[in-house]
Scaffold this motif. Structure first.
Motif, PDB file in Angstrom:
ATOM      1  N   SER A 100     -50.287 -88.676  74.684  1.00 50.16           N
ATOM      2  CA  SER A 100     -51.703 -88.747  74.355  1.00 50.16           C
ATOM      3  C   SER A 100     -51.978 -87.794  73.206  1.00 50.16           C
ATOM      4  O   SER A 100     -51.066 -87.424  72.473  1.00 50.16           O
ATOM      5  CB  SER A 100     -52.525 -88.371  75.590  1.00 50.16           C
ATOM      6  OG  SER A 100     -53.884 -88.645  75.370  1.00 50.16           O
ATOM      7  N   ASN A 101     -53.214 -87.363  73.060  1.00 48.39           N
ATOM      8  CA  ASN A 101     -53.581 -86.405  72.017  1.00 48.39           C
ATOM      9  C   ASN A 101     -53.293 -84.989  72.490  1.00 48.39           C
ATOM     10  O   ASN A 101     -54.180 -84.156  72.569  1.00 48.39           O
ATOM     11  CB  ASN A 101     -55.068 -86.542  71.664  1.00 48.39           C
ATOM     12  CG  ASN A 101     -55.369 -87.835  70.966  1.00 48.39           C
ATOM     13  OD1 ASN A 101     -54.487 -88.461  70.409  1.00 48.39           O
ATOM     14  ND2 ASN A 101     -56.619 -88.242  70.995  1.00 48.39           N
ATOM     15  N   CYS A 102     -52.022 -84.729  72.822  1.00 48.96           N
ATOM     16  CA  CYS A 102     -51.626 -83.430  73.346  1.00 48.96           C
ATOM     17  C   CYS A 102     -50.338 -82.980  72.677  1.00 48.96           C
ATOM     18  O   CYS A 102     -49.468 -83.789  72.391  1.00 48.96           O
ATOM     19  CB  CYS A 102     -51.372 -83.514  74.854  1.00 48.96           C
ATOM     20  SG  CYS A 102     -52.763 -84.189  75.798  1.00 48.96           S
TER      21      CYS A 102
ATOM     22  N   HIS B 218     -44.559 -79.421  68.129  1.00 40.94           N
ATOM     23  CA  HIS B 218     -45.888 -78.825  68.284  1.00 40.94           C
ATOM     24  C   HIS B 218     -46.020 -78.346  69.718  1.00 40.94           C
ATOM     25  O   HIS B 218     -45.949 -79.140  70.646  1.00 40.94           O
ATOM     26  CB  HIS B 218     -46.989 -79.849  67.994  1.00 40.94           C
ATOM     27  CG  HIS B 218     -47.050 -80.274  66.578  1.00 40.94           C
ATOM     28  ND1 HIS B 218     -48.040 -79.857  65.735  1.00 40.94           N
ATOM     29  CD2 HIS B 218     -46.240 -81.077  65.847  1.00 40.94           C
ATOM     30  CE1 HIS B 218     -47.849 -80.392  64.545  1.00 40.94           C
ATOM     31  NE2 HIS B 218     -46.762 -81.131  64.580  1.00 40.94           N
ATOM     32  N   VAL B 219     -46.216 -77.057  69.900  1.00 39.03           N
ATOM     33  CA  VAL B 219     -46.358 -76.477  71.232  1.00 39.03           C
ATOM     34  C   VAL B 219     -47.804 -75.988  71.397  1.00 39.03           C
ATOM     35  O   VAL B 219     -48.354 -75.361  70.508  1.00 39.03           O
ATOM     36  CB  VAL B 219     -45.380 -75.295  71.428  1.00 39.03           C
ATOM     37  CG1 VAL B 219     -45.594 -74.646  72.775  1.00 39.03           C
ATOM     38  CG2 VAL B 219     -43.948 -75.769  71.272  1.00 39.03           C
ATOM     39  N   ASP B 220     -48.387 -76.294  72.524  1.00 39.17           N
ATOM     40  CA  ASP B 220     -49.741 -75.844  72.832  1.00 39.17           C
ATOM     41  C   ASP B 220     -49.667 -74.781  73.916  1.00 39.17           C
ATOM     42  O   ASP B 220     -49.375 -75.080  75.077  1.00 39.17           O
ATOM     43  CB  ASP B 220     -50.597 -77.021  73.299  1.00 39.17           C
ATOM     44  CG  ASP B 220     -52.054 -76.647  73.495  1.00 39.17           C
ATOM     45  OD1 ASP B 220     -52.403 -75.454  73.333  1.00 39.17           O
ATOM     46  OD2 ASP B 220     -52.849 -77.551  73.808  1.00 39.17           O
TER      47      ASP B 220
ATOM     48  N   THR C  11     -41.633 -77.275  78.123  1.00 34.74           N
ATOM     49  CA  THR C  11     -40.844 -78.352  77.527  1.00 34.74           C
ATOM     50  C   THR C  11     -39.995 -77.826  76.381  1.00 34.74           C
ATOM     51  O   THR C  11     -38.817 -78.154  76.262  1.00 34.74           O
ATOM     52  CB  THR C  11     -41.766 -79.485  77.041  1.00 34.74           C
ATOM     53  OG1 THR C  11     -42.539 -79.947  78.152  1.00 34.74           O
ATOM     54  CG2 THR C  11     -40.984 -80.643  76.459  1.00 34.74           C
ATOM     55  N   LEU C  12     -40.577 -76.988  75.527  1.00 32.83           N
ATOM     56  CA  LEU C  12     -39.815 -76.403  74.424  1.00 32.83           C
ATOM     57  C   LEU C  12     -38.700 -75.511  74.955  1.00 32.83           C
ATOM     58  O   LEU C  12     -37.569 -75.562  74.463  1.00 32.83           O
ATOM     59  CB  LEU C  12     -40.733 -75.609  73.498  1.00 32.83           C
ATOM     60  CG  LEU C  12     -40.016 -74.913  72.341  1.00 32.83           C
ATOM     61  CD1 LEU C  12     -39.400 -75.932  71.392  1.00 32.83           C
ATOM     62  CD2 LEU C  12     -40.969 -73.996  71.600  1.00 32.83           C
ATOM     63  N   GLU C  13     -38.998 -74.689  75.962  1.00 31.85           N
ATOM     64  CA  GLU C  13     -37.979 -73.811  76.533  1.00 31.85           C
ATOM     65  C   GLU C  13     -36.817 -74.618  77.112  1.00 31.85           C
ATOM     66  O   GLU C  13     -35.647 -74.283  76.931  1.00 31.85           O
ATOM     67  CB  GLU C  13     -38.595 -72.913  77.605  1.00 31.85           C
ATOM     68  CG  GLU C  13     -39.527 -71.866  77.032  1.00 31.85           C
ATOM     69  CD  GLU C  13     -40.328 -71.127  78.089  1.00 31.85           C
ATOM     70  OE1 GLU C  13     -40.486 -71.655  79.223  1.00 31.85           O
ATOM     71  OE2 GLU C  13     -40.810 -70.022  77.782  1.00 31.85           O
ATOM     72  N   ASN C  14     -37.125 -75.724  77.796  1.00 34.28           N
ATOM     73  CA  ASN C  14     -36.097 -76.574  78.365  1.00 34.28           C
ATOM     74  C   ASN C  14     -35.278 -77.254  77.268  1.00 34.28           C
ATOM     75  O   ASN C  14     -34.051 -77.359  77.377  1.00 34.28           O
ATOM     76  CB  ASN C  14     -36.735 -77.615  79.291  1.00 34.28           C
ATOM     77  CG  ASN C  14     -35.705 -78.444  80.007  1.00 34.28           C
ATOM     78  OD1 ASN C  14     -35.283 -79.481  79.506  1.00 34.28           O
ATOM     79  ND2 ASN C  14     -35.300 -77.984  81.180  1.00 34.28           N
ATOM     80  N   LEU C  15     -35.941 -77.694  76.219  1.00 35.77           N
ATOM     81  CA  LEU C  15     -35.260 -78.310  75.081  1.00 35.77           C
ATOM     82  C   LEU C  15     -34.262 -77.339  74.461  1.00 35.77           C
ATOM     83  O   LEU C  15     -33.101 -77.688  74.223  1.00 35.77           O
ATOM     84  CB  LEU C  15     -36.281 -78.750  74.032  1.00 35.77           C
ATOM     85  CG  LEU C  15     -35.726 -79.139  72.669  1.00 35.77           C
ATOM     86  CD1 LEU C  15     -34.966 -80.440  72.749  1.00 35.77           C
ATOM     87  CD2 LEU C  15     -36.835 -79.219  71.651  1.00 35.77           C
ATOM     88  N   ILE C  16     -34.684 -76.112  74.228  1.00 38.04           N
ATOM     89  CA  ILE C  16     -33.811 -75.116  73.603  1.00 38.04           C
ATOM     90  C   ILE C  16     -32.634 -74.781  74.519  1.00 38.04           C
ATOM     91  O   ILE C  16     -31.487 -74.679  74.068  1.00 38.04           O
ATOM     92  CB  ILE C  16     -34.612 -73.868  73.216  1.00 38.04           C
ATOM     93  CG1 ILE C  16     -35.574 -74.219  72.074  1.00 38.04           C
ATOM     94  CG2 ILE C  16     -33.702 -72.727  72.809  1.00 38.04           C
ATOM     95  CD1 ILE C  16     -36.580 -73.156  71.751  1.00 38.04           C
ATOM     96  N   ALA C  17     -32.875 -74.629  75.811  1.00 34.37           N
ATOM     97  CA  ALA C  17     -31.790 -74.327  76.747  1.00 34.37           C
ATOM     98  C   ALA C  17     -30.760 -75.449  76.777  1.00 34.37           C
ATOM     99  O   ALA C  17     -29.548 -75.200  76.757  1.00 34.37           O
ATOM    100  CB  ALA C  17     -32.356 -74.080  78.146  1.00 34.37           C
ATOM    101  N   ASN C  18     -31.218 -76.692  76.805  1.00 33.31           N
ATOM    102  CA  ASN C  18     -30.293 -77.826  76.827  1.00 33.31           C
ATOM    103  C   ASN C  18     -29.587 -78.012  75.494  1.00 33.31           C
ATOM    104  O   ASN C  18     -28.420 -78.393  75.455  1.00 33.31           O
ATOM    105  CB  ASN C  18     -31.017 -79.104  77.241  1.00 33.31           C
ATOM    106  CG  ASN C  18     -31.244 -79.156  78.727  1.00 33.31           C
ATOM    107  OD1 ASN C  18     -30.308 -79.299  79.499  1.00 33.31           O
ATOM    108  ND2 ASN C  18     -32.488 -78.983  79.146  1.00 33.31           N
ATOM    109  N   ALA C  19     -30.280 -77.748  74.395  1.00 38.34           N
ATOM    110  CA  ALA C  19     -29.660 -77.859  73.076  1.00 38.34           C
ATOM    111  C   ALA C  19     -28.547 -76.838  72.923  1.00 38.34           C
ATOM    112  O   ALA C  19     -27.476 -77.137  72.392  1.00 38.34           O
ATOM    113  CB  ALA C  19     -30.716 -77.676  71.989  1.00 38.34           C
ATOM    114  N   ALA C  20     -28.759 -75.619  73.408  1.00 35.10           N
ATOM    115  CA  ALA C  20     -27.731 -74.581  73.324  1.00 35.10           C
ATOM    116  C   ALA C  20     -26.514 -74.981  74.157  1.00 35.10           C
ATOM    117  O   ALA C  20     -25.378 -74.731  73.751  1.00 35.10           O
ATOM    118  CB  ALA C  20     -28.303 -73.244  73.792  1.00 35.10           C
TER     119      ALA C  20
END
Length: 131
Positions: free
Chosen positions: A107-109, A67-69, A115-124
């Protein structure tokens, strides 16, 4: 369909629905508990026989329920009395209260885009065999 179900089966007002579905500039604490009936007759679980592992190792990347906000704001209140916090609309945290961090908040966030961009870069960079 799910959004229409909630709107049609609760007494939420315009301000609450606006705050949840739009940009968060509508502030409301008009929250209420409600129940959803679940159907019965659940089938018994199946337990297959374990398989022998295959030789070798494969690298599997499993990502689930991200979930990205896009309105996430570092430093904003991480606890706000609403279903989704860490946004400008809910202001800064009070003394001793949690603030939204750079990578996210427990929290409720939802997570910030960085964070998503970093996750994708590291996953690749992991070069998984299966995603």
């Amino acid at each position: 369909g799910e959004v229409l179900y909630v709107i049609n089966n609760t007494d939420y007002g315009y301000a609450t629905i606006c705050g949840w579905l739009l940009d968060g500039s509508c502030q409301s604490t008009d929250l209420q508990n409600w129940t959803l009936p679940l159907p019965g007759n659940k089938p018994e679980p199946e337990h297959p026989e374990p398989q022998q592992p295959t030789p070798g190792t494969i690298r599997i990347l499993h990502l689930s329920d991200l979930h990205v906000d896009l309105l996430y704001n570092e430093g904003s209140a991480a606890v706000c009395g609403h279903p989704l916090c860490c946004r400008n609309a809910f202001g800064l945290p009070g003394p001793g209260e949690d603030a939204a961090g750079y990578w996210g908040a427990l929290s409720n966030c939802d997570i910030p885009l960085v964070t998503l961009e970093n996750l994708i870069a590291n996953a690749a960079a992991m070069n998984p065999d299966l995603v």
